[in-house]
Write an enzyme that holds these catalytic residues in place. Structure first.
Site, PDB file in Angstrom:
ATOM      1  N   CYS A 224      86.253  51.059  12.448  1.00 42.66           N
ATOM      2  CA  CYS A 224      87.585  50.736  12.973  1.00 42.66           C
ATOM      3  C   CYS A 224      88.474  51.963  13.129  1.00 42.66           C
ATOM      4  CB  CYS A 224      88.257  49.692  12.100  1.00 42.66           C
ATOM      5  SG  CYS A 224      87.343  48.145  12.124  1.00 42.66           S
TER       6      CYS A 224
ATOM      7  N   HIS B 273      95.573  49.777  13.918  1.00 42.56           N
ATOM      8  CA  HIS B 273      94.315  49.042  14.118  1.00 42.56           C
ATOM      9  C   HIS B 273      94.606  47.563  13.843  1.00 42.56           C
ATOM     10  CE1 HIS B 273      90.326  47.583  13.895  1.00 42.56           C
ATOM     11  NE2 HIS B 273      90.346  47.409  12.588  1.00 42.56           N
TER      12      HIS B 273
ATOM     13  N   ASN C  14      89.876  41.414  16.045  1.00 45.77           N
ATOM     14  CA  ASN C  14      89.509  42.783  15.672  1.00 45.77           C
ATOM     15  C   ASN C  14      88.378  43.264  16.589  1.00 45.77           C
ATOM     16  OD1 ASN C  14      88.668  45.143  14.471  1.00 45.77           O
ATOM     17  ND2 ASN C  14      88.592  44.305  12.387  1.00 45.77           N
TER      18      ASN C  14
HETATM   19  O1  UT7 Z   1      88.777  46.221  10.357  1.00 50.07           O
HETATM   20  C1  UT7 Z   1      88.044  46.832   9.352  1.00 50.07           C
HETATM   21  C2  UT7 Z   1      88.650  46.647   8.030  1.00 50.07           C
HETATM   22  N1  UT7 Z   1      88.717  45.268   7.687  1.00 50.07           N
HETATM   23  C3  UT7 Z   1      89.852  44.733   7.260  1.00 50.07           C
HETATM   24  O2  UT7 Z   1      90.854  45.414   7.218  1.00 50.07           O
HETATM   25  C4  UT7 Z   1      89.831  43.302   6.802  1.00 50.07           C
HETATM   26  C5  UT7 Z   1      90.476  43.185   5.443  1.00 50.07           C
HETATM   27  N2  UT7 Z   1      90.423  41.843   4.893  1.00 50.07           N
HETATM   28  C6  UT7 Z   1      91.102  40.798   5.419  1.00 50.07           C
HETATM   29  O3  UT7 Z   1      91.719  40.918   6.433  1.00 50.07           O
HETATM   30  C7  UT7 Z   1      91.134  39.516   4.629  1.00 50.07           C
HETATM   31  O4  UT7 Z   1      90.577  39.723   3.358  1.00 50.07           O
HETATM   32  C8  UT7 Z   1      90.388  38.322   5.314  1.00 50.07           C
HETATM   33  C9  UT7 Z   1      91.189  37.864   6.517  1.00 50.07           C
HETATM   34  C10 UT7 Z   1      89.003  38.761   5.721  1.00 50.07           C
HETATM   35  C11 UT7 Z   1      90.294  37.154   4.333  1.00 50.07           C
HETATM   36  O5  UT7 Z   1      91.598  36.789   3.899  1.00 50.07           O
HETATM   37  P1  UT7 Z   1      91.901  36.621   2.323  1.00 50.07           P
HETATM   38  O6  UT7 Z   1      93.298  36.154   2.232  1.00 50.07           O
HETATM   39  O7  UT7 Z   1      91.544  37.909   1.657  1.00 50.07           O
HETATM   40  O8  UT7 Z   1      90.935  35.474   1.946  1.00 50.07           O
HETATM   41  P2  UT7 Z   1      89.771  35.485   0.862  1.00 50.07           P
HETATM   42  O9  UT7 Z   1      88.604  36.251   1.369  1.00 50.07           O
HETATM   43  O10 UT7 Z   1      90.358  35.865  -0.450  1.00 50.07           O
HETATM   44  O11 UT7 Z   1      89.425  33.953   0.834  1.00 50.07           O
HETATM   45  C12 UT7 Z   1      90.352  32.992   0.353  1.00 50.07           C
HETATM   46  C13 UT7 Z   1      89.704  31.635   0.494  1.00 50.07           C
HETATM   47  C14 UT7 Z   1      88.289  31.579  -0.069  1.00 50.07           C
HETATM   48  O12 UT7 Z   1      88.117  30.307  -0.660  1.00 50.07           O
HETATM   49  P3  UT7 Z   1      88.188  30.148  -2.263  1.00 50.07           P
HETATM   50  O13 UT7 Z   1      87.120  31.064  -2.792  1.00 50.07           O
HETATM   51  O14 UT7 Z   1      89.566  30.572  -2.638  1.00 50.07           O
HETATM   52  O15 UT7 Z   1      87.900  28.700  -2.465  1.00 50.07           O
HETATM   53  C15 UT7 Z   1      87.423  31.693   1.142  1.00 50.07           C
HETATM   54  O16 UT7 Z   1      86.167  31.072   0.977  1.00 50.07           O
HETATM   55  O17 UT7 Z   1      89.589  31.308   1.885  1.00 50.07           O
HETATM   56  C16 UT7 Z   1      88.227  30.951   2.175  1.00 50.07           C
HETATM   57  N3  UT7 Z   1      87.914  31.339   3.539  1.00 50.07           N
HETATM   58  C17 UT7 Z   1      88.219  30.573   4.591  1.00 50.07           C
HETATM   59  N4  UT7 Z   1      88.805  29.365   4.682  1.00 50.07           N
HETATM   60  C18 UT7 Z   1      88.963  28.863   5.919  1.00 50.07           C
HETATM   61  C19 UT7 Z   1      87.336  32.479   3.980  1.00 50.07           C
HETATM   62  N5  UT7 Z   1      87.219  32.445   5.317  1.00 50.07           N
HETATM   63  C20 UT7 Z   1      87.761  31.280   5.718  1.00 50.07           C
HETATM   64  C21 UT7 Z   1      87.945  30.683   6.974  1.00 50.07           C
HETATM   65  N6  UT7 Z   1      88.567  29.477   7.021  1.00 50.07           N
HETATM   66  N7  UT7 Z   1      87.564  31.275   8.130  1.00 50.07           N
END
Ligand code: UT7
Length: 336
Positions: free
Chosen positions: A119, A260, A290
């Site tokens: 990225c 980004h 992204n």
């Molecule tokens: O571009 C390169 C660099 N990458 C980045 O900068 C990305 C950085 N990370 C992020 O943007 C975020 O971490 C994400 C958008 C990927 C995820 O958001 P989050 O607020 O960190 O969510 P999480 O991974 O902590 O997940 C929270 C909950 C989980 O459920 P439990 O374990 O709390 O029951 C996930 O399983 O949300 C669940 N979850 C979803 N729910 C509905 C994960 N993906 C989804 C989804 N829809 N698509």
């Protein structure tokens, strides 16, 4: 430290171009293929839709972005000296995507190469291109960010499939003796300790493709979102603030932050740290998701074409990605 410019040659962006595939995948579509919902995606990421390239590869999108750029400038493809393609989804391991783009656009006097920094790829490529111009040897460098993320996305994995899209965008760098415009400074970093949190495990020399790697789905993006989120917020916000500090820039001196587009919450945190209001932040993550190396030039192209970026505007470009890789770049816009 100001980027060294011994020859008093400034590298200026003189033209821009973009390509986004026609097919749109909206959040409703993802509701139909994985356990997710529009509200979760919008509030956690800011993404409403993204594009998918159905026929063609990364080099096709890159070539289309370059052709779009050539429509806006008198520069001809045969005048291009160097083509740098930032991508993590090259058409093939080799030859480089830059070679394929060279042939497609008819840049018959160019050399070029691919740059792999995920990225942060466009930022790294832009600084590399600027250095080639500042060295005095090259006069016309095409810097392209192109990624067909759909080629490495597992559409059964809700953690990643909702995030990524396909796109390409390109800028042309040319020399100028007017020091008011162009790329003025950059701070770029890599830290390989981030390799476990965001990667594609198989297909390289460490784990060549096999029946087993395919069965285990190791040819797709893996991301520990939470881990990356934490370091991305800090990394992007810190470096953006530091580049302002060492160039004596106050928030009112900055026309736009060009971040980004990985997550609206990371973007907001970066803007807050810089003291830059949300109306001075380029955003199109809602429409494209992204697109890895393409996000930043895509923002530049869209905002310039809609008349929102003017000659003399100070921009801070900032990115964070796999590696880890991250950085910020300060430039003054030089196109009328
Ligand atoms: O571009 C390169 C660099 N990458 C980045 O900068 C990305 C950085 N990370 C992020 O943007 C975020 O971490 C994400 C958008 C990927 C995820 O958001 P989050 O607020 O960190 O969510 P999480 O991974 O902590 O997940 C929270 C909950 C989980 O459920 P439990 O374990 O709390 O029951 C996930 O399983 O949300 C669940 N979850 C979803 N729910 C509905 C994960 N993906 C989804 C989804 N829809 N698509």
């Amino acid at each position: 430290m100001q980027s060294q410019n011994r020859n008093n040659i400034n590298a200026v962006i003189t033209a821009v171009g973009m390509y986004t595939p026609e097919k749109i995948l909206d959040n409703k579509y993802f509701e139909s293929i994985v356990e997710t919902n529009d509200e979760w995606i919008v509030t956690r990421t800011g993404i409403k839709e993204r594009r998918m390239m159905e026929n063609g590869a990364t080099s096709d999108m890159a070539a289309k972005a370059c052709e779009d750029l050539f429509k806006t400038t008198n520069v001809k493809p045969e005048e291009i000296d160097v083509i740098i393609v930032a991508t993590v989804t090259p058409d093939m391991f080799f030859p480089a995507t830059a070679c394929l783009v060279q042939e497609k656009i008819g840049a018959k006097n160019a050399w070029g190469f691919d740059l792999s920094a995920a990225c942060s790829g466009f930022l790294f490529a832009l600084q590399t291109g600027a250095s080639l111009i500042q060295g005095g040897t090259y006069k016309k460098v095409l810097v392209v960010g192109s990624d067909k993320m759909s080629a490495i996305t597992d559409y059964t994995d809700r953690n990643t499939c909702i995030l990524f899209g396909d796109a390409a965008s390109a800028v042309l760098l040319e020399p100028s003796t007017d020091s008011n415009y162009g790329i003025k400074d950059s701070m770029l970093f890599v830290d390989g300790s981030g390799k476990e949190a965001l990667n594609m495990k198989a297909g390289g020399s460490a784990l060549p493709a096999s029946e087993d790697t395919v069965k285990q789905k190791l040819h797709y993006i893996f991301q520990d979102g939470k881990a990356v989120f934490k370091v991305a917020v800090k990394g992007m916000a810190d470096v953006s603030y530091e580049i302002m500090q060492r160039n004596g820039l106050k928030s009112e001196d900055i026309s736009y932050l060009v971040p980004h587009q990985a997550n609206l919450r990371i973007i907001a945190a970066t803007a807050e740290r810089m003291g830059v209001s949300q109306d001075k932040v380029m955003i199109n993550i809602d429409r494209y998701g992204n697109t890895t190396a393409a996000t930043i030039p895509l923002c530049l192209t869209e905002y310039y074409r809609s008349g929102k970026v003017k000659k003399g505007d100070n921009l801070i470009l900032a990115a964070f990605g796999a590696g880890y890789t991250w950085g910020a770049l300060y430039l003054t816009w030089g196109i009328d």
